[in-house]
Scaffold this motif. Structure first.
Motif, PDB file in Angstrom:
ATOM      1  N   LEU A 371     -22.974  46.163 -19.040  1.00 50.25           N
ATOM      2  CA  LEU A 371     -23.527  46.723 -17.923  1.00 50.25           C
ATOM      3  C   LEU A 371     -22.560  45.183 -17.283  1.00 50.25           C
ATOM      4  CD1 LEU A 371     -26.842  47.866 -18.212  1.00 50.25           C
ATOM      5  CD2 LEU A 371     -24.826  49.174 -16.682  1.00 50.25           C
ATOM      6  N   ARG A 372     -22.422  44.593 -17.830  1.00 47.48           N
ATOM      7  CA  ARG A 372     -21.638  43.633 -16.552  1.00 47.48           C
ATOM      8  C   ARG A 372     -20.732  43.619 -16.656  1.00 47.48           C
ATOM      9  NH1 ARG A 372     -24.652  40.009 -20.154  1.00 47.48           N
ATOM     10  NH2 ARG A 372     -26.465  39.010 -19.144  1.00 47.48           N
ATOM     11  N   MET A 373     -20.035  44.778 -17.442  1.00 47.47           N
ATOM     12  CA  MET A 373     -17.992  45.342 -16.932  1.00 47.47           C
ATOM     13  C   MET A 373     -17.777  46.442 -15.991  1.00 47.47           C
ATOM     14  SD  MET A 373     -17.050  43.816 -19.747  1.00 47.47           S
ATOM     15  CE  MET A 373     -15.411  43.848 -19.463  1.00 47.47           C
ATOM     16  N   VAL A 374     -19.819  46.466 -15.961  1.00 49.91           N
ATOM     17  CA  VAL A 374     -19.360  47.279 -14.226  1.00 49.91           C
ATOM     18  C   VAL A 374     -19.061  46.160 -12.917  1.00 49.91           C
ATOM     19  CG1 VAL A 374     -20.272  49.252 -12.862  1.00 49.91           C
ATOM     20  CG2 VAL A 374     -20.980  48.858 -15.645  1.00 49.91           C
ATOM     21  N   GLU A 375     -18.003  46.317 -12.567  1.00 44.93           N
ATOM     22  CA  GLU A 375     -17.550  45.342 -12.210  1.00 44.93           C
ATOM     23  C   GLU A 375     -18.194  45.208 -10.035  1.00 44.93           C
ATOM     24  OE1 GLU A 375     -13.522  44.938 -11.918  1.00 44.93           O
ATOM     25  OE2 GLU A 375     -13.313  44.413 -14.050  1.00 44.93           O
ATOM     26  N   PHE A 376     -18.840  47.300 -10.107  1.00 46.25           N
ATOM     27  CA  PHE A 376     -19.014  47.406  -8.732  1.00 46.25           C
ATOM     28  C   PHE A 376     -19.414  48.492  -8.556  1.00 46.25           C
ATOM     29  CE2 PHE A 376     -14.352  48.079  -9.153  1.00 46.25           C
ATOM     30  CZ  PHE A 376     -13.996  49.624  -7.522  1.00 46.25           C
ATOM     31  N   ALA A 377     -20.965  48.742  -7.722  1.00 45.53           N
ATOM     32  CA  ALA A 377     -20.723  49.727  -7.663  1.00 45.53           C
ATOM     33  C   ALA A 377     -20.131  50.909  -7.001  1.00 45.53           C
ATOM     34  CB  ALA A 377     -22.064  49.945  -6.797  1.00 45.53           C
ATOM     35  N   PRO A 378     -19.870  51.877  -7.046  1.00 43.62           N
ATOM     36  CA  PRO A 378     -18.468  53.041  -6.924  1.00 43.62           C
ATOM     37  C   PRO A 378     -19.038  53.080  -5.805  1.00 43.62           C
ATOM     38  CG  PRO A 378     -19.464  53.718  -8.883  1.00 43.62           C
ATOM     39  CD  PRO A 378     -20.185  52.507  -8.767  1.00 43.62           C
ATOM     40  N   SER A 379     -17.869  54.006  -5.612  1.00 45.39           N
ATOM     41  CA  SER A 379     -18.830  54.130  -3.567  1.00 45.39           C
ATOM     42  C   SER A 379     -17.922  55.759  -3.210  1.00 45.39           C
ATOM     43  CB  SER A 379     -18.821  53.543  -2.474  1.00 45.39           C
ATOM     44  OG  SER A 379     -19.056  54.098  -1.326  1.00 45.39           O
ATOM     45  N   VAL A 380     -17.420  56.491  -2.604  1.00 40.56           N
ATOM     46  CA  VAL A 380     -16.818  57.660  -2.455  1.00 40.56           C
ATOM     47  C   VAL A 380     -16.891  57.658  -1.222  1.00 40.56           C
ATOM     48  CG1 VAL A 380     -18.862  59.672  -2.945  1.00 40.56           C
ATOM     49  CG2 VAL A 380     -16.139  59.962  -3.216  1.00 40.56           C
ATOM     50  N   GLN A 381     -15.583  58.297  -0.387  1.00 37.88           N
ATOM     51  CA  GLN A 381     -15.711  58.264   1.189  1.00 37.88           C
ATOM     52  C   GLN A 381     -15.583  60.200   1.002  1.00 37.88           C
ATOM     53  OE1 GLN A 381     -15.252  56.364   3.336  1.00 37.88           O
ATOM     54  NE2 GLN A 381     -15.286  58.244   4.915  1.00 37.88           N
ATOM     55  N   MET A 382     -16.474  60.529   2.011  1.00 39.89           N
ATOM     56  CA  MET A 382     -17.129  61.667   1.814  1.00 39.89           C
ATOM     57  C   MET A 382     -16.446  62.495   3.462  1.00 39.89           C
ATOM     58  SD  MET A 382     -20.615  62.667   0.259  1.00 39.89           S
ATOM     59  CE  MET A 382     -20.583  62.244  -1.007  1.00 39.89           C
ATOM     60  N   HIS A 383     -14.983  62.739   3.514  1.00 38.99           N
ATOM     61  CA  HIS A 383     -14.150  62.982   4.423  1.00 38.99           C
ATOM     62  C   HIS A 383     -15.192  64.538   5.645  1.00 38.99           C
ATOM     63  CE1 HIS A 383     -11.280  60.684   3.988  1.00 38.99           C
ATOM     64  NE2 HIS A 383     -10.861  60.802   3.186  1.00 38.99           N
ATOM     65  N   GLU A 384     -15.503  65.642   4.690  1.00 39.18           N
ATOM     66  CA  GLU A 384     -15.904  66.673   5.291  1.00 39.18           C
ATOM     67  C   GLU A 384     -16.929  67.211   3.665  1.00 39.18           C
ATOM     68  OE1 GLU A 384     -14.954  71.091   5.545  1.00 39.18           O
ATOM     69  OE2 GLU A 384     -13.257  70.361   6.125  1.00 39.18           O
ATOM     70  N   ARG A 385     -18.595  66.921   3.612  1.00 37.14           N
ATOM     71  CA  ARG A 385     -19.325  67.903   2.671  1.00 37.14           C
ATOM     72  C   ARG A 385     -19.148  68.853   2.946  1.00 37.14           C
ATOM     73  NH1 ARG A 385     -23.279  64.860   4.970  1.00 37.14           N
ATOM     74  NH2 ARG A 385     -23.198  63.279   4.006  1.00 37.14           N
ATOM     75  N   PRO A 386     -18.954  69.540   0.866  1.00 37.40           N
ATOM     76  CA  PRO A 386     -19.159  70.879   0.683  1.00 37.40           C
ATOM     77  C   PRO A 386     -20.099  71.425   1.007  1.00 37.40           C
ATOM     78  CG  PRO A 386     -18.229  69.103  -0.974  1.00 37.40           C
ATOM     79  CD  PRO A 386     -18.716  68.479  -0.008  1.00 37.40           C
ATOM     80  N   THR A 387     -20.583  72.490   1.244  1.00 44.53           N
ATOM     81  CA  THR A 387     -21.698  73.527   1.981  1.00 44.53           C
ATOM     82  C   THR A 387     -22.436  72.846   0.468  1.00 44.53           C
ATOM     83  OG1 THR A 387     -20.955  75.852   1.331  1.00 44.53           O
ATOM     84  CG2 THR A 387     -20.358  74.700   3.202  1.00 44.53           C
TER      85      THR A 387
END
Length: 436
Positions: A371-387
């Protein structure tokens, strides 16, 4: 973070879901859902929840993960016509002992999958804090085939729905068997972390879940496996569960959780070899609940009907912060629980605990190092959310069934390339083979 006030709980139950029958000698008994629901009602737990008759999933919902050819097969196959298909039943692993064809098979899949999808949608819209679907949690189903009593992987379908609103989803599996179908689906992405605690080794089904199955490509280190030996008891299980969950939350910081509560990890299960008590199993649920993260709670395995009903009823009481009596209320199924007639039953271990102190410490150490190899909590930029996939009824009524799907509707179903593993490639040479 721990919860400080009661949380809003949505509970999904279709009265038809317990009426299906895999076969007289098959260990999977959907009737366990009716027995569980009867206890939930007679303990008065329904008063603490919003109870819903859930949405029924369509084929369009299911093909978000599964292949169209496989879903079409499930829609058309019956016990009477199975031999008339041009492709053999073994092509989809349906019609064999583990995954038989029975009357209403597709309807059964539609019910349990729709309930999980409905729960995910309500979590997305903040209609509830916790959603419960005891009929779901069928974690072995693959993109192209059934496996281990599981035909549609409602968990993957629900997680895909959660990903429309949540940048990170944590999947926790406390079933005695490895959550291989869910791990495989998200093996290449960092947006879902899969954590499975399961029995491993000596040919135990499904044969996957080694500690060093870590994920691949963008998903490297986002598959977390805790392989256990037979006979594990409550203290040993919690000795592992608590520090691993704490580390996962620290490094991954999920914005939603899906918890699969397979009850075959209870003592004396027909197929499992663990020695957990109902209280020990429930302690895992309580710990996850107290993380105060939007959570979808699902069922899974469990092959002693009365023990499954006891367990999931007790865990429902935990989720609604209500203490219930050890003396079972009278229900239509009261005699099922004889001679004990109580919620918590002490059992004599069927086998010794094979998980030594040294082995447990090595699992915790290795898991935390990974788990220490997980350098950061990933995020995602949502420009337009699917319905949302669950449409309003009026929208469905207005849609012409003879019209072709529009380009906009087709695009709404397109997933990012690494959103889930499609079963067609695996670049991780270190991962063990996925035995079905």
């Amino acid at each position: 973070m721990t919860s400080t006030s009661p949380r809003t709980v949505a509970y999904f139950y279709d009265s038809d879901v317990g009426n299906f029958h895999f076969g007289p000698s098959h260990p999977m008994k959907p009737h366990r859902l009716a027995v569980t629901h009867s206890l939930v009602l007679n303990y008065g737990l329904y008063k603490k929840m919003h109870v819903y008759k859930p949405y029924r999933a369509s084929s369009q919902d299911m093909v978000r993960f599964h292949s169209g050819e496989y879903i079409d097969f499930l829609q058309r196959v019956t016990p009477m016509n199975i031999h008339s298909f041009s492709k053999s039943a073994t092509h989809f692993n349906v019609g064999l002992d583990d995954c038989p064809v029975f009357d209403g098979l597709y309807d059964f899949c539609s019910m349990y999958t729709g309930a999980s999808l409905d729960g995910a949608t309500k979590l997305n819209h903040n209609t509830c804090d916790i959603a419960i679907n005891w009929s779901g949690g069928l974690h072995h189903a693959k993109k192209f085939e059934a496996s281990g009593f599981c035909y549609i992987n409602d968990i993957v379908v629900a997680i895909l729905e959660l990903l429309k609103y949540h940048p990170r989803v944590l999947y926790i599996d406390i079933d005695c068997h490895h959550g291989d179908g869910v791990q495989e689906a998200f093996y290449l992405t960092d947006r879902v972390m899969t954590l499975s605690l399961h029995q491993y080794g000596n040919g135990f089904f499904p044969g996957t879940g080694d500690m060093y199955e870590l994920g691949s490509e963008a998903g490297k280190y986002y598959s977390v496996n805790v392989p256990l030996k037979g006979g594990i008891d409550d203290p040993s299980y919690m000795q592992i569960f608590k520090p691993v969950i704490t580390s996962v939350m620290e490094y991954y910081r999920p914005t939603a959780i899906v918890l699969q509560c397979g009850a075959d990890s209870l003592a004396l299960d027909r197929l499992g070899c663990f020695n957990l008590s109902t209280r020990g199993h429930g302690e895992c649920v309580k710990m996850v609940k107290d993380l105060n993260v939007p959570t979808l709670v699902l069922g899974g395995g469990g092959y002693v009907l009365k023990n499954v009903a006891r367990c999931w009823t007790y865990e429902t009481s935990i989720l609604v912060d209500t203490e219930i009596s050890d003396e079972l209320p009278y229900t239509t199924y009261y005699e099922y629980f004889a001679p004990d007639l109580c919620l918590h039953v002490d059992s004599i271990p069927r086998q010794e605990n094979g998980n030594t102190k040294a082995y447990i410490e090595s699992i915790i150490r290795t898991t935390q190092d990974n788990l220490r190899m997980v350098e950061f909590a990933p995020s995602v930029q949502m420009h337009e959310r699917p319905t949302d996939f669950i449409k309003k009824e009026e929208d469905e009524d207005m849609k012409n069934p003879d019209e072709r799907e529009t380009e906009e509707e087709a695009n709404a179903r397109v997933e990012p390339e690494n959103e889930f593993y499609n079963g067609e490639k695996d670049n991780d040479q270190d991962a063990t083979s996925r035995t079905t």
